[in-house]
Design an enzyme around this catalytic site. Structure first.
Site, PDB file in Angstrom:
ATOM      1  N   ASP A 164     -52.558 -75.710  42.215  1.00  0.00           N
ATOM      2  CA  ASP A 164     -51.585 -74.757  42.750  1.00  0.00           C
ATOM      3  C   ASP A 164     -51.560 -73.431  41.996  1.00  0.00           C
ATOM      4  OD1 ASP A 164     -50.797 -76.264  44.915  1.00  0.00           O
ATOM      5  OD2 ASP A 164     -49.294 -77.373  43.768  1.00  0.00           O
ATOM      6  N   SER A 188     -44.076 -86.885  40.687  1.00  0.00           N
ATOM      7  CA  SER A 188     -44.009 -85.468  40.987  1.00  0.00           C
ATOM      8  C   SER A 188     -44.257 -85.324  42.485  1.00  0.00           C
ATOM      9  CB  SER A 188     -45.077 -84.727  40.185  1.00  0.00           C
ATOM     10  OG  SER A 188     -45.258 -83.458  40.744  1.00  0.00           O
ATOM     11  N   ASP A 196     -38.907 -78.030  36.194  1.00  0.00           N
ATOM     12  CA  ASP A 196     -39.782 -77.009  35.589  1.00  0.00           C
ATOM     13  C   ASP A 196     -39.285 -75.592  35.847  1.00  0.00           C
ATOM     14  OD1 ASP A 196     -41.518 -78.983  34.698  1.00  0.00           O
ATOM     15  OD2 ASP A 196     -42.827 -78.836  36.456  1.00  0.00           O
TER      16      ASP A 196
END
Ligand code: ARG
Length: 393
Positions: free
Chosen positions: A123, A174, A14
């Site tokens: 987050d 992830s 990402d």
């Protein structure tokens, strides 16, 4: 002149794709990588990747000690455990990374800071609340909320078109890892009727693989802080790393939970936090000797609130400081040693010792040397019960 941004760079897909995406929108990118104990992650490799992706400058900072002392150990003293299970490793790291992003942005005279969080997680909230409280004027860019890329496959395609080599193993999960724990989600874990496969775990043995014979560890605390292991004084980072190894070997600190995200989604999360599990256990054990009943019971209420504060990204708020004052006062006499026995995923207290212990064997004993005034209990119960008594009419 192009505008400058500081990107919180993890080295993953990402944030790597975010670099060309930002450049194409006219930004010069400074990549910032925070070392909070990601394990085998090598920062020279990460830096190279950021360069290839087009970053102008790469800054790496070792924040492990600050992370342990000012974040993780605060959670430990508070016994903060989100929804009774999560030791908050990921949540604790975000405000520290955000604080450093702000500092670098100021130093570099950047126009904005960038993070690689999605619009579905906690987050983004933790990063942005910290930034908005500490630097309200600083612009925040969240490419993953804005861009048109809808999957990891599309991100890889985007990178390939721009000749950015993606050697990153297209991991099925992830993963966010730091010295306080590992957080794992996505892939097959989204199917909540299926047991987590063994390959998701990075730092803990399964119960089956854990050695049959147990092992003792002795943790020494001073004013609520861990300062020694097995009779030796030890620096905080080394102490946590050692406990991760020992605990991991014995299959300690695995969590599999459905958790309530701040954003209103329930999600399946896997966590591994062997050191945190051992330290919380030992710390609680020590508190049980030292705190009076009412302080101890009240502190349980504070623990829950403190966990929410961390989870919700509110570590830079007045309530957090007020609760810290209470917690720190409660730790004044939290000095002593706790020996634990670890075996096949279990933790047991093997021995407890403190010069401030309020345990008095002369009061507790049912054997010889009993000094307790048995007769006085009659009066105590009479008055205690009076509060609740009424004639049956
Ligand atoms: N659910 C956890 C939290 O909100 C962990 C998120 C970690 N992210 C990840 N990429 N696995 O704190």
């Amino acid at each position: 002149m192009s505008k400058k941004v500081v990107l919180a760079y993890s080295g993953g897909l990402d944030t790597t794709v975010a670099i060309p995406w930002l450049k194409e929108r006219g930004y010069e990118v400074i990549a910032f990588s925070a070392d909070v104990g990601q394990g085998e992650k090598r920062f020279d490799v990460i830096s190279k990747r950021a360069k290839i992706a087009g970053a102008k400058k790469i800054i790496v900072k070792d924040l492990r000690r600050e992370f342990i002392q000012n974040y993780a150990f605060k959670a430990l003293k508070a016994h903060a455990l989100y929804e009774d299970k999560y030791y908050l490793a990921t949540a604790l790291s975000r405000p520290l990374i955000a604080k450093n992003l702000i500092d670098i942005a100021k130093k570099e005279k950047a126009d904005a800071v960038v993070h690689g969080c999605t619009g579905k997680g906690n987050d983004q909230v933790r990063f942005e609340v910290t930034i908005k409280v500490l630097a309200p004027k600083l612009k925040i860019i969240a490419p993953l909320r804005d861009w048109e890329l809808k999957s990891r496959a599309e991100e890889i395609e985007y990178a390939k078109k721009r000749k950015i080599p993606i050697e990153i193993k297209d991991s099925a999960y992830s993963i966010d890892r730091n010295i306080w724990g590992v957080s794992i989600e996505c892939g097959v874990l989204e199917e909540i009727d299926k047991e987590a496969p063994e390959d998701v775990f990075l730092i803990t043995n399964s119960i089956e693989k854990a050695p049959k014979n147990g092992e003792y560890v002795e943790i020494e605390f001073k004013k609520g802080l861990p300062v020694g292991l097995n009779g030796k004084a030890m620096d905080s980072v080394k102490l946590v790393e050692s406990l991760n190894k020992i605990g991991g070997k014995h299959g300690i600190g695995r969590v599999d939970m459905i958790e309530n995200r701040l954003i209103g989604i329930k999600s399946r999360e896997i966590y591994e936090s062997p050191a945190a599990a051992l330290l919380y256990f030992a710390h609680r054990e020590l508190e049980s000797l030292i705190l009076d009943r009412e302080s101890s019971h009240f502190k349980n209420i504070v623990s829950q609130k403190y966990a929410e504060i961390i989870y919700y990204g509110l570590m830079c708020t007045p309530l957090k400081s007020s609760l810290d004052a209470f917690i720190d006062t409660s730790q004044t006499h939290l000095t002593g040693k706790i020996k634990l026995k670890l075996q096949k995923g279990n933790i047991k207290a093997a021995s407890r010792e403190s010069k401030f212990s309020k345990y008095n064997i002369k009061l507790a004993t049912y054997g010889k040397g009993d000094m307790f005034d048995h007769k006085a209990s009659e009066g105590f119960i009479k008055i205690w019960a009076q509060t609740f008594q009424g004639e049956i009419k």
